[in-house]
Write a protein that holds these residues in place. Structure first.
Motif, PDB file in Angstrom:
ATOM      1  N   ASN A 188       0.973  -1.317   0.062  1.00 33.12           N
ATOM      2  CA  ASN A 188      -0.126   0.135   0.000  1.00 33.12           C
ATOM      3  C   ASN A 188       0.899   1.115  -0.016  1.00 33.12           C
ATOM      4  OD1 ASN A 188      -2.718  -0.988  -0.445  1.00 33.12           O
ATOM      5  ND2 ASN A 188      -2.983  -1.455   2.032  1.00 33.12           N
ATOM      6  N   ASP A 189       1.950   1.163   0.804  1.00 36.61           N
ATOM      7  CA  ASP A 189       2.720   2.308   0.519  1.00 36.61           C
ATOM      8  C   ASP A 189       3.523   2.871  -0.749  1.00 36.61           C
ATOM      9  OD1 ASP A 189       2.538   2.915   3.440  1.00 36.61           O
ATOM     10  OD2 ASP A 189       4.375   1.630   3.919  1.00 36.61           O
ATOM     11  N   ASN A 190       3.576   1.577  -1.611  1.00 37.54           N
ATOM     12  CA  ASN A 190       4.172   1.728  -2.933  1.00 37.54           C
ATOM     13  C   ASN A 190       2.974   1.954  -3.978  1.00 37.54           C
ATOM     14  OD1 ASN A 190       7.249   1.384  -2.862  1.00 37.54           O
ATOM     15  ND2 ASN A 190       6.361   0.186  -1.309  1.00 37.54           N
ATOM     16  N   GLN A 191       1.747   1.945  -3.688  1.00 40.39           N
ATOM     17  CA  GLN A 191       0.513   2.279  -4.456  1.00 40.39           C
ATOM     18  C   GLN A 191       0.758   3.604  -5.110  1.00 40.39           C
ATOM     19  OE1 GLN A 191      -0.667  -0.725  -5.860  1.00 40.39           O
ATOM     20  NE2 GLN A 191      -2.673  -0.566  -4.590  1.00 40.39           N
ATOM     21  N   HIS A 192       0.265   4.055  -6.420  1.00 45.08           N
ATOM     22  CA  HIS A 192      -0.086   5.312  -6.862  1.00 45.08           C
ATOM     23  C   HIS A 192      -1.169   6.210  -6.047  1.00 45.08           C
ATOM     24  CE1 HIS A 192       2.879   4.484 -10.111  1.00 45.08           C
ATOM     25  NE2 HIS A 192       2.108   3.216 -10.670  1.00 45.08           N
ATOM     26  N   ASP A 193      -0.907   7.468  -6.043  1.00 51.00           N
ATOM     27  CA  ASP A 193      -1.973   8.116  -5.277  1.00 51.00           C
ATOM     28  C   ASP A 193      -3.395   7.958  -5.823  1.00 51.00           C
ATOM     29  OD1 ASP A 193       0.092   9.357  -3.849  1.00 51.00           O
ATOM     30  OD2 ASP A 193       0.272  11.058  -5.022  1.00 51.00           O
ATOM     31  N   SER A 194      -3.325   7.419  -7.061  1.00 51.95           N
ATOM     32  CA  SER A 194      -4.716   7.272  -7.627  1.00 51.95           C
ATOM     33  C   SER A 194      -5.347   6.064  -7.462  1.00 51.95           C
ATOM     34  CB  SER A 194      -4.484   7.496  -9.291  1.00 51.95           C
ATOM     35  OG  SER A 194      -3.663   6.426  -9.815  1.00 51.95           O
ATOM     36  N   GLN A 195      -4.619   5.050  -6.862  1.00 53.30           N
ATOM     37  CA  GLN A 195      -4.991   4.025  -6.602  1.00 53.30           C
ATOM     38  C   GLN A 195      -5.626   3.604  -5.069  1.00 53.30           C
ATOM     39  OE1 GLN A 195      -1.090   1.866  -7.933  1.00 53.30           O
ATOM     40  NE2 GLN A 195      -2.567   0.504  -9.058  1.00 53.30           N
ATOM     41  N   GLU A 196      -6.738   3.066  -5.005  1.00 48.45           N
ATOM     42  CA  GLU A 196      -7.258   2.749  -3.480  1.00 48.45           C
ATOM     43  C   GLU A 196      -6.462   1.854  -2.781  1.00 48.45           C
ATOM     44  OE1 GLU A 196      -9.978   4.094  -2.092  1.00 48.45           O
ATOM     45  OE2 GLU A 196     -10.453   5.521  -3.985  1.00 48.45           O
ATOM     46  N   PRO A 197      -6.119   2.094  -1.635  1.00 50.63           N
ATOM     47  CA  PRO A 197      -5.434   1.065  -0.724  1.00 50.63           C
ATOM     48  C   PRO A 197      -6.059  -0.276  -0.895  1.00 50.63           C
ATOM     49  CG  PRO A 197      -5.834   3.097   0.541  1.00 50.63           C
ATOM     50  CD  PRO A 197      -6.599   3.081  -0.921  1.00 50.63           C
ATOM     51  N   PHE A 198      -5.267  -1.272  -0.909  1.00 49.81           N
ATOM     52  CA  PHE A 198      -5.812  -2.706  -0.740  1.00 49.81           C
ATOM     53  C   PHE A 198      -6.147  -3.219   0.642  1.00 49.81           C
ATOM     54  CE2 PHE A 198      -5.005  -7.391  -1.619  1.00 49.81           C
ATOM     55  CZ  PHE A 198      -5.776  -7.501  -2.645  1.00 49.81           C
ATOM     56  N   SER A 199      -7.513  -3.631   0.472  1.00 45.50           N
ATOM     57  CA  SER A 199      -7.921  -3.884   1.919  1.00 45.50           C
ATOM     58  C   SER A 199      -7.108  -4.959   2.624  1.00 45.50           C
ATOM     59  CB  SER A 199      -9.201  -4.164   1.759  1.00 45.50           C
ATOM     60  OG  SER A 199      -9.745  -5.613   1.170  1.00 45.50           O
ATOM     61  N   LEU A 200      -7.277  -5.015   3.786  1.00 48.47           N
ATOM     62  CA  LEU A 200      -6.462  -5.922   4.682  1.00 48.47           C
ATOM     63  C   LEU A 200      -7.228  -7.375   4.494  1.00 48.47           C
ATOM     64  CD1 LEU A 200      -4.345  -6.668   6.774  1.00 48.47           C
ATOM     65  CD2 LEU A 200      -5.999  -6.110   8.699  1.00 48.47           C
ATOM     66  N   GLU A 201      -8.530  -7.458   4.570  1.00 51.42           N
ATOM     67  CA  GLU A 201      -9.362  -8.577   4.428  1.00 51.42           C
ATOM     68  C   GLU A 201      -9.083  -9.329   3.076  1.00 51.42           C
ATOM     69  OE1 GLU A 201     -10.998  -5.947   7.369  1.00 51.42           O
ATOM     70  OE2 GLU A 201     -10.410  -5.483   5.348  1.00 51.42           O
ATOM     71  N   GLU A 202      -9.074  -8.506   1.831  1.00 51.94           N
ATOM     72  CA  GLU A 202      -8.843  -9.098   0.694  1.00 51.94           C
ATOM     73  C   GLU A 202      -7.495  -9.494   0.443  1.00 51.94           C
ATOM     74  OE1 GLU A 202      -9.309  -7.913  -4.282  1.00 51.94           O
ATOM     75  OE2 GLU A 202      -9.609  -6.461  -2.482  1.00 51.94           O
ATOM     76  N   ALA A 203      -6.379  -8.866   1.148  1.00 53.41           N
ATOM     77  CA  ALA A 203      -4.985  -9.402   1.202  1.00 53.41           C
ATOM     78  C   ALA A 203      -4.623 -10.542   1.783  1.00 53.41           C
ATOM     79  CB  ALA A 203      -4.323  -8.241   1.755  1.00 53.41           C
ATOM     80  N   PHE A 204      -5.625 -10.653   2.824  1.00 52.04           N
ATOM     81  CA  PHE A 204      -5.526 -11.849   3.792  1.00 52.04           C
ATOM     82  C   PHE A 204      -6.128 -13.233   3.116  1.00 52.04           C
ATOM     83  CE2 PHE A 204      -7.046 -14.726   7.259  1.00 52.04           C
ATOM     84  CZ  PHE A 204      -5.948 -14.961   7.966  1.00 52.04           C
ATOM     85  N   GLU A 205      -7.399 -12.803   2.424  1.00 52.32           N
ATOM     86  CA  GLU A 205      -7.766 -13.986   1.759  1.00 52.32           C
ATOM     87  C   GLU A 205      -6.782 -14.482   0.527  1.00 52.32           C
ATOM     88  OE1 GLU A 205     -11.671 -15.101  -1.041  1.00 52.32           O
ATOM     89  OE2 GLU A 205     -11.807 -13.415   0.443  1.00 52.32           O
ATOM     90  N   SER A 206      -6.056 -13.846  -0.090  1.00 49.58           N
ATOM     91  CA  SER A 206      -4.941 -13.997  -1.085  1.00 49.58           C
ATOM     92  C   SER A 206      -4.129 -14.778  -0.513  1.00 49.58           C
ATOM     93  CB  SER A 206      -4.668 -12.874  -2.089  1.00 49.58           C
ATOM     94  OG  SER A 206      -5.738 -12.365  -2.724  1.00 49.58           O
ATOM     95  N   TYR A 207      -3.533 -14.382   0.558  1.00 48.28           N
ATOM     96  CA  TYR A 207      -2.356 -14.526   1.307  1.00 48.28           C
ATOM     97  C   TYR A 207      -2.789 -16.120   1.708  1.00 48.28           C
ATOM     98  CZ  TYR A 207       2.093 -14.144   3.765  1.00 48.28           C
ATOM     99  OH  TYR A 207       3.598 -14.073   4.436  1.00 48.28           O
TER     100      TYR A 207
END
Length: 240
Positions: A188-207
């Motif tokens: 999330n720190d390296n996302q472009h300003d125009s991009q929405e932060p990636f949710s913790l829940e969605e990240a956890f599911e993929s992980y």
């Protein structure tokens, strides 16, 4: 592709260069074909592809396949291995300091104070990231070489897994929960300003599905742990 100047010396240099370029282009086409056939899945907002049981960004796959086909370890090599966000930068600095403890202390200090560890210990599959986007010939580096990789153990080039190679592998593992949290913040720190932060829940599911860069992480760690049991003289498994 090196050419012995004593062979085919009657061929004009321009023709030699064309042959080399043609061989390189053919190799790139072969890699591109392999990559185009791989399974794909979107994770953490980006497309990943599955190769030999692990997930990669397509951007990295060229390098991984090239390493498998072309990279040969030397007996004096030290290869620092890890999954991403597991303490790689920290371990690189430590290994460099230990390796150079008998060298000119002032020179070593200058290197460590003026450079990022990723610059003086290069990652073999993405070496161009730290060399101003130019291709660096790893074979041209003097021995002993300190190198790094995130490639899983089973996908390393055969020479690195050979008991007789002499190459030493130092693997750093980290608590998987901590790796996940660190990865999520880093992404999330390296996302472009125009991009929405990636949710913790969605990240956890993929992980949990194992669909992350160089994942599944548990398989990544397990492979190196087993290697350290089977080849303790060559593979060191560290916990962070």
């Amino acid at each position: 592709m090196a050419t012995n100047p004593s062979i085919n010396s009657n061929i004009p240099t321009t023709k030699m260069e064309e042959e080399v370029r043609g061989a390189d282009e053919k190799t790139e086409e072969t890699y591109a074909h392999i990559i185009s056939t791989l399974p794909k899945k979107k994770s953490w907002g980006q497309e990943l592809q599955r190769y030999q049981g692990f997930w990669y960004y397509p951007f990295f796959l060229d390098g991984v396949i090239s390493v498998q086909h072309n990279f040969k370890v030397r007996p004096s090599d030290v290869l620092i291995a890890s999954s991403p966000k597991s303490g790689t930068t920290w371990l690189k600095a430590l290994v460099f300091a230990i390796h150079n403890r008998n060298a000119d202390d002032q020179t070593s200090k200058q290197v460590m104070q003026s450079s990022n560890p990723h610059e003086y210990i290069l990652q073999i599959e993405v070496v161009h990231l730290y060399t101003n986007n130019s291709i660096l010939n790893l074979d041209a580096l003097p021995s002993p070489r300190l190198l790094a990789t995130h490639i899983p153990y089973s996908s390393l080039p055969e020479s690195a897994r050979d008991d007789d190679s002499g190459c030493r592998i130092v693997y750093i593992s980290r608590d998987i929960k901590d790796v996940f949290v660190s990865s999520w913040y880093f992404f999330n720190d390296n996302q472009h300003d125009s991009q929405e932060p990636f949710s913790l829940e969605e990240a956890f599911e993929s992980y949990c599905d194992g669909v992350t860069l160089y994942g599944p992480i548990w398989d990544h760690q397990l492979e190196y742990w087993k290697a350290s049991i089977e080849r303790p003289q060559s593979v060191v498994f560290l916990r962070y």
